[in-house]
Design a protein around this motif. Structure first.
Motif: not given
Length: 573
Positions: A494-501
């Motif tokens: 799993v890759v977070n290209l945008d940070l989770p809130t």
């Protein structure tokens, strides 16, 4: 003067008699005792703890009335406790606290970690499931329950309202489906006989926030029921033909319906979904169902499922427990913020928080909520998550973060996939408009990718998921739509290209990998200015998120990170 002395004497006698009543050592099963003097009109209140609080004992499956075969073999030296009463005698094997003659402060009830049965049952037979259901489980290759299933199944079987909290991929779906199928549908226990005068209707309603999750639950039920019993379950999800769903309801007369809030409420409002006699109401991913978008639909569902028709008056001669709504409410989520606790207290009947190897009364859960981790002004030392959030991550996952510039994120993603040799990758972003651009750039670099979000049609979404599960698509670029309910057991990255809130969104994203004990990695690709957010996530979730880079086709942990780990291990020694 004589009258005043007489009244004072009587008041003193009333107070002394009340103190003597408490000092005799007999247990008084009342939360509050009130002593009123008839002539002086003096009102004295005292709080007396319940037996469980007073002796500081946790709730266990044994105190809920469930006993495994292993416990029965030890003999009958324990006092059995009824399934719906928690204020009766507890097993003698637990030492009792000394009796006190004065009221004491309430002690919060703590969860008990138990390694013996039935929290770690070796087979579904130990959990009291009917033979037909166990036979079907054997056919599909399920023989050993997971920890959360071992805890939740007997608790739900004892007619208790519960919140099931465990990390994604731990088997929560079967944890509530199996006790329901034991009482509802063609696989139910033979001893359960339907009343001849009772009209058979919908007996269980399962609500999910997305079509994908709803359809996944239906597939799980159909797999257990087999080809002969598939008509016992009906899906009512949005985006499908409503008239066909209504025809199927009328023709098949299913015992279980699974659907999204909007479609269930819509058909219910049309009078074509009778649910007043429903036994079970399950709210899967309940923290998502609490969002504002579902408010009106959820209100209708909660008001109609398992409640008596307006013209039928409850029997006031029955005790309060018997006058309650007949349905059994089960709330399910990997993360349980306080909004879920508050909802459970409002909708349920003395609900319990069920986790792997532990049962917790809601009174002992701290009233804490969640705040955004992207807010630098929030205190890092404040307790902003419940214990459930800490336990919401699969235990075998490894967590990393890589610092790069915004324009290099996609190239870093490609390096990450090759370095870890990942076959099934889910990349999360916050905005659906940017997904197509990411897919285009990945395919331009020779990597099969596809986008998945709510703006594409139902058929297109099904096609994309089918290709991803079949291995035709290596990288699935998506938004929060897939953070819940997307079950691809083979997903290894799993890759977070945008940070989770916030940490809850991080936990749900991360839970797409490492399912059912498999290995997996979570990599967050961020800019230098966002590192403080990653550090905050690390503190809140209680897991190490290591700084790394991708060089020469390998994942390399930074020297600073290695020094931190070395220092931590030395301190631990």
């Amino acid at each position: 003067m004589e009258v005043l002395i007489g009244q004072t004497h009587r008041n003193m006698m009333t107070f002394v008699s009340s103190r003597l009543l408490l000092s005799r050592g007999n247990f008084i099963p009342l939360k509050k005792l009130c002593f009123v003097s008839g002539e002086a009109k003096i009102h004295t209140s005292m709080r007396v703890q319940s037996r469980i609080d007073r002796q500081n004992r946790p709730l266990t499956l044994e105190t809920l009335g469930f006993r495994s075969e292993r416990v029965k073999e030890k003999g009958n030296n324990t006092n059995q406790i009824g399934p719906m009463s928690l204020d009766k005698d507890v097993p003698r094997s637990i030492k009792t606290a000394p009796k006190r003659s004065v009221p004491v402060k309430a002690v919060s009830v703590k969860a008990l970690e138990i390694e013996g049965a039935p929290f770690t049952a070796k087979s579904f037979l130990e959990l009291g499931l009917p033979p037909l259901l166990i036979e079907q489980l054997d056919k599909v290759g399920l023989t050993t329950p997971t920890d959360v299933q071992s805890t939740a199944i007997p608790t739900i079987s004892q007619n208790r309202d519960v919140i099931i909290q465990s990390y994604t991929g731990s088997g929560k779906t079967l944890a509530y489906l199996l006790p329901i199928l034991a009482k509802v549908g063609p696989l139910k226990c033979v001893s359960i006989v339907d009343e001849p005068d009772k009209k058979k209707g919908i007996e269980a309603v399962i609500v999910a926030p997305s079509r994908e999750l709803g359809m996944q639950i239906v597939r799980e039920v159909e797999k257990l029921l087999g080809p002969e019993g598939r008509k016992a379950v009906q899906q009512l999800v949005g985006g499908a033909n409503r008239s066909r769903q209504e025809e199927a309801l009328k023709k098949n007369k299913p015992a279980i319906v699974v659907g999204t809030p909007g479609r269930i409420a819509e058909i219910s409002a049309a009078g074509k979904l009778p649910t007043h006699g429903c036994q079970f109401l399950v709210l899967d991913e309940v923290d998502e169902l609490l969002s504002f978008n579902f408010r009106e639909d959820m209100h209708r569902i909660l008001e109609h499922v398992g409640k008596r028709p307006g013209g039928e008056k409850p029997n006031n001669k029955l005790p309060p427990q018997a006058r309650r709504v007949e349905r059994q409410t089960v709330l399910v989520s990997a993360t349980v913020p306080f909004s879920v606790i508050r909802a459970a207290r409002s909708w349920g009947r003395d609900p319990l928080l069920v986790r792997a190897k532990s049962i917790l009364p809601l009174d002992s859960v701290p009233a804490s909520g969640t705040v955004s981790v992207s807010d630098p002004t929030s205190s890092s030392t404040s307790s902003i998550l419940t214990q459930g959030t800490v336990e919401s991550l699969p235990p075998v996952l490894k967590h990393y973060y890589c610092v790069t510039r915004a324009q290099h994120k996609i190239d870093t993603l490609r390096k990450c996939v090759h370095a870890l040799d990942a076959k099934y990758v889910i990349a999360f972003m916050n905005h659906s408009k940017r997904l197509k651009d990411v897919v285009f750039k990945l395919e331009a670099r020779g990597m099969n990718a596809a986008e998945l979000h709510g703006d594409i049609g139902k058929l297109a979404r099904s096609t994309v998921l089918k290709k991803f599960k079949g291995g035709e698509v290596r990288v699935l670029v998506t938004n929060e739509l897939s953070a819940r309910g997307l079950d691809v057991p083979e997903c290894d990255l799993v890759v977070n290209l945008d940070l989770p809130t916030d940490s809850i969104h991080y936990a749900h994203r991360a839970g797409r990998a490492g399912r059912l004990g498999r290995k997996g990695c979570v990599v967050t690709i961020c800019e230098e200015s966002e590192v403080f957010v990653v550090n905050k996530l690390q503190r809140q979730l209680g897991v190490p998120i290591q700084d790394c880079d991708f060089t020469d086709g390998k994942l390399v942990v930074s020297k600073v990170e290695k020094e931190k780990q070395k220092t931590t291990s030395e301190v631990a020694r």
